[in-house]
Enzyme design. Structure first.
Site, mmCIF file in Angstrom:
data_model
loop_
_atom_site.group_PDB
_atom_site.id
_atom_site.type_symbol
_atom_site.label_atom_id
_atom_site.label_comp_id
_atom_site.label_asym_id
_atom_site.label_seq_id
_atom_site.Cartn_x
_atom_site.Cartn_y
_atom_site.Cartn_z
ATOM 1 N N ARG A 186 33.674 27.359 26.107
ATOM 2 C CA ARG A 186 34.761 28.286 26.446
ATOM 3 C C ARG A 186 34.679 29.629 25.747
ATOM 4 N NH1 ARG A 186 40.500 24.938 26.558
ATOM 5 N NH2 ARG A 186 39.810 23.112 27.717
ATOM 6 N N HIS B 248 34.846 25.478 37.733
ATOM 7 C CA HIS B 248 35.619 25.653 36.503
ATOM 8 C C HIS B 248 36.950 24.909 36.624
ATOM 9 C CE1 HIS B 248 35.929 27.729 32.667
ATOM 10 N NE2 HIS B 248 37.183 28.051 32.926
ATOM 11 N N TYR C 59 47.637 39.520 45.711
ATOM 12 C CA TYR C 59 47.740 40.908 46.128
ATOM 13 C C TYR C 59 46.452 41.703 45.893
ATOM 14 C CZ TYR C 59 52.759 39.921 46.165
ATOM 15 O OH TYR C 59 53.988 39.388 46.414
#
Length: 848
Positions: free
Chosen positions: A40, A86, A130
């Site tokens: 990570r 992922h 968006y």
């Protein structure tokens, strides 16, 4: 066995394993830590990416969302990344995607975003439904040749698909875009760099494999390829010492300073670039908070005029503000930040702190492996193609026989078998021959096949050279890197400024002797000392301040602009102040309220000021204090090294008592304490033992009653430096004074009545000041009404102790001497002349 059969408790117990809880927790935590470190938080040294970034780019590559395609909804990209590679929250993936699209976070953004992806003000990106995104062109360089077996693949989280362990990375992305992350027990913080400089460094390493770190960096006159970090937000790196340490050891601290311009004509400071990772809106807010809290003086307005073209923060200054002081206050608290470099990355799956050369070597080794595997892949393809072309050429050379054999065959398989037997074709060759169209039998097609065969053979030869000779391999890497540099290189954004030390308020403030005036209503200002020319004794002086009605001068003193001042008050408190922090104003100005500079209580007035330039803690100097009631106390100056903004206690006072005066002594001097009634006593300062700040002190002089029945009060204290001081100079409230030889003041024991110093009567008035002076010193006298007289002490008559003295300053009716300070001869060294104006009245009229 039926469900009713009882279980054997011994069998269950045999399956239970005994373990120490600390061992189990230790192993579990180590497993968790390694998962975070490798999976990570830390980037791989080869491609400079963390797993989440690598998976996002690979998912976009697999989905065909390249720089040449149309933008795709971010939610679609996040969904594919999360579903295939992922298995974590969508918010974490979208945050990583958004950061790769921010041109203020990435030096070379890897994602081409469309929509609101956040701002330098800390605004979050719009919802993923968006915004739209696609790979940027430079991101494709990270994935170039990934289909040519250049990197190893591993199974995804559910074994359905394969994902790359690392990307081929044709650019040294770890240094180019940098990285930051916090793992378990370690963190990384790698600054971004200019692409062209990093590529030049890799090329230098290829050509000079034995080079040192110093050879790769631009330091100590060595024109190395890497000048330093190149932040996307520009700004300036202060000095190069931190750079050298960071590149040499993998760890270091850089001071990053905003880019700004001081426009003194317009009275403004314009900030155009901020340090990397600085939140612009938050920074403006903190500046405003400091202005409102009085920590920064001189700012009247603060505006954010930033737009799409860049940052523009306008700091409007007050009319009387000192631009250099405001600038340096901003630098100290707001316009400089520290970037801590920790060049930590995964090398073979393990975290390592790398110096600059080690980082480049690891990247170069990765590229050598990528180009080698790509060459092997392309060689196998070329050899396969050459094999096919060889069969087709053989068929063309025997076209009639080949056609006849195919015509005579019963079916396609029979034709293949006959051709293989006749011409010794391989299965692949005969497959292509049987599939050939009649149009390929033309002479033009045949010539094209022959040309292609020659090209393939040349390609095979070249690939064999690359694989057989490492210098050829490195040459290919160098050529490809330089081609990328030609396409993507740009100008540096971050500049360098000289390291002039830590930013302090006095930076760029010229050293200058100043006269500081304080009034009883707490108005304060400063004026250059040379504003007041020396004049003969007895003049009226000139206006030094314009007081409001009912206000009076309480203190005047001389100090250098760079000096710290210890301001002692009648309440026994001490405050610290920089001389240049006092606003500089004209003689006729009233001054500025001291509330903005010192946190004084109601009724608290400054009674004495000590210049810290006169103090030496290492030499064991003392601050010797006297109170109105005759007490004296010595405290080591080392106890006044850390003074709070609200002040600290300097002496404990009994009810009704006040601090009268303070003097710096060295522990071996004599001190002279004088009273308002004209008495004085000289004794060794050692008779008053050193005490802490909270102590009251001991009796220094025994006060007597005056003729009117009131009790006498202490007026001043002075130290006797036998190497410098020759006279004791006394000034009274009505403007009279005298100087007497120090020898006339014999040494006595502490707590005596003392000797008569000067006659105090209706003409003279009470004593207001006593100073020890030497040849060449000047006396600065200021009246309650604001008149200032500067006169050489040599002009004041030398008389005995028990005398009335002469006129020092000509005061108007009702005016009195408020404060006196001595200007030592050494502090006047920079003054160009020692002109003495004979006609004091003329000077006064000019001042009026």
């Amino acid at each position: 066995m039926s469900s009713d059969t009882p279980t054997d408790p011994n069998a269950d117990a045999a399956r239970v394993q005994t373990a120490r809880i600390e061992d189990e927790m230790e192993q579990s935590y180590i497993d968790y830590a390694m998962s975070v470190i490798a999976g990570r938080a830390l980037p791989d040294v080869r491609d400079g990416l963390k797993p989440v970034h690598r998976r996002i780019l690979y998912a976009m590559h697999e989905a065909g969302v390249t720089s040449r395609s149309s933008h795709r909804k971010s939610s679609s990209i996040v969904g594919e990344t999360m579903g295939d590679y992922h298995p974590h929250g969508d918010s974490a993936i979208y945050d990583a995607l958004a950061r790769m699209a921010q041109d203020f976070s990435m030096r070379y953004p890897l994602v081409d975003g469309q929509g609101n992806f956040g701002s330098v003000d800390g605004d979050p990106p719009a919802a993923m439904r968006y915004t739209e995104a696609r790979m940027s062109p430079i991101a494709e360089e990270l994935l170039d040749d990934i289909e040519k077996d250049t990197v190893d693949f591993q199974s995804n989280y559910d074994d359905r698909l394969q994902e790359p362990e690392v990307l081929p990375s044709a650019i040294p992305n770890l240094l180019v875009n940098g990285s930051s992350g916090i793992a378990v027990g370690m963190s990384t913080n790698i600054p971004p760099h200019n692409l062209g400089e990093v590529i030049d460094a890799v090329v230098h390493l290829i050509e000079n494999p034995d080079c040192s770190v110093e050879d790769l960096i631009h330091v100590d006159g060595n024109p190395g390829p890497i000048k330093g970090p190149d932040f996307p937000t520009g700004a300036n790196i202060v000095g190069r010492n931190g750079l050298y340490k960071a590149y040499k050891t993998g760890r270091g601290k850089l001071r990053v300073r905003a880019e700004f311009e001081v426009d003194e004509e317009e009275g403004r400071i314009v900030i155009t670039e901020l340090p990397f990772q600085e939140n612009k809106a938050r920074r403006i807010e903190r500046i405003a908070e400091d202005v409102n809290d009085g920590k920064i003086e001189g700012i009247r307005d603060l505006r954010d005029e930033s737009d799409r073209d860049g940052i523009r923060i306008v700091v409007e200054l007050k009319r009387d503000a000192i631009a250099e002081v405001v600038k340096n206050q901003l630098l100290e608290h707001h316009l400089e930040s520290t970037f801590g470099v920790i060049n930590l990355a995964l090398v073979d799956g393990e975290p390592r702190v790398l110096d600059l050369k080690e980082t480049l070597v690891e990247y170069l080794e990765h590229r050598k492996e990528v180009v080698t595997r790509r060459s092997e892949f392309e060689l196998a393809e070329a050899e396969d193609r050459a094999h096919i072309l060889e069969g087709r050429l053989t068929a063309l050379d025997n076209v009639d026989e080949v056609v006849e054999l195919i015509q005579d065959a019963e079916d396609r398989d029979d034709a293949k078998a006959v051709l293989q037997e006749r011409f010794d074709f391989s299965a692949d060759q005969v497959e292509h021959i049987v599939a050939m169209q009649l149009g390929s039998l033309t002479s033009m097609e045949a010539a094209a096949i022959e040309d292609e065969y020659e090209e393939v053979q040349a390609r095979i030869e070249r690939l064999n050279e690359i694989l057989a000779d490492e210098s050829e391999l490195l040459g290919v890497i160098e050529e490809e890197l330089l081609a990328i540099k030609d396409e993507y290189d740009d100008e540096r954004r971050t500049s360098f400024v000289a390291d002039d030390g830590s930013v302090t308020h006095e930076d760029l403030i010229p050293e200058e002797e100043m006269v500081v005036v304080v009034s009883e209503d707490d108005y304060i200002k400063r004026m250059p000392l040379d504003t007041f020319r020396a004049q003969n004794r007895g003049g009226k002086g000139i206006i030094g301040t314009n007081l409001k009605e009912g206000d009076r001068v309480s203190s005047v003193f001389v100090a250098n602009t760079h000096d710290f001042l210890l301001c002692f008050t009648n309440h026994g408190q001490v405050y610290q102040l920089k001389t240049y922090e006092v606003p500089e104003m004209s003689r006729t100005a009233r001054g500025k309220s001291a509330v903005n500079l010192l946190d004084l209580d109601d009724g608290e007035e400054i009674t004495s000021v000590v210049d810290t330039d006169d103090m030496d803690a290492e030499a064991g100097d003392f601050l010797t204090m006297v109170t109105r009631d005759g007490y004296i106390k010595r405290t080591g100056v080392d106890e006044f090294q850390h003074i709070l903004s609200t002040g600290i206690r300097a002496i404990r006072l009994e009810d009704g008592d006040e601090l009268a005066d303070v003097e710096v002594t060295d522990g071996t001097q004599d001190v002279i304490v004088s009273t308002k009634a004209g008495m004085s006593i000289r004794f060794a300062e050692s008779e008053a033992r050193a005490m802490g700040r909270s102590a009251r002190g001991v009796r220094g002089i025994r006060l007597t009653e005056r003729a009117d029945g009131t009790r006498d009060e202490v007026a001043a204290v002075a130290g006797v430096d036998p190497d410098r001081h020759e006279w004791v100079l006394t000034v009274t409230e009505n403007g009279y004074g005298k100087r007497s030889n120090i020898a006339a003041y014999r040494q006595q024991s502490r707590n005596g009545k003392g000797l008569i110093d000067i006659k105090t009567n209706e003409r003279n008035g009470p004593v207001c000041a006593l100073e020890t002076v030497g040849p060449g010193d000047h006396l600065l006298v200021m009246s309650d009404a604001g008149q200032i007289v500067r006169t050489p002490v040599d002009d004041i008559s030398t008389v005995g102790r028990n005398t009335m003295g002469v006129t020092v300053v000509d005061l108007d009716a009702g005016d009195h001497v408020a404060s006196v300070d001595v200007v030592p001869v050494e502090r006047m060294a920079d003054e160009t002349s020692e002109e003495v104006e004979v006609d004091g009245e003329a000077i006064a009229e000019a001042g009026e």
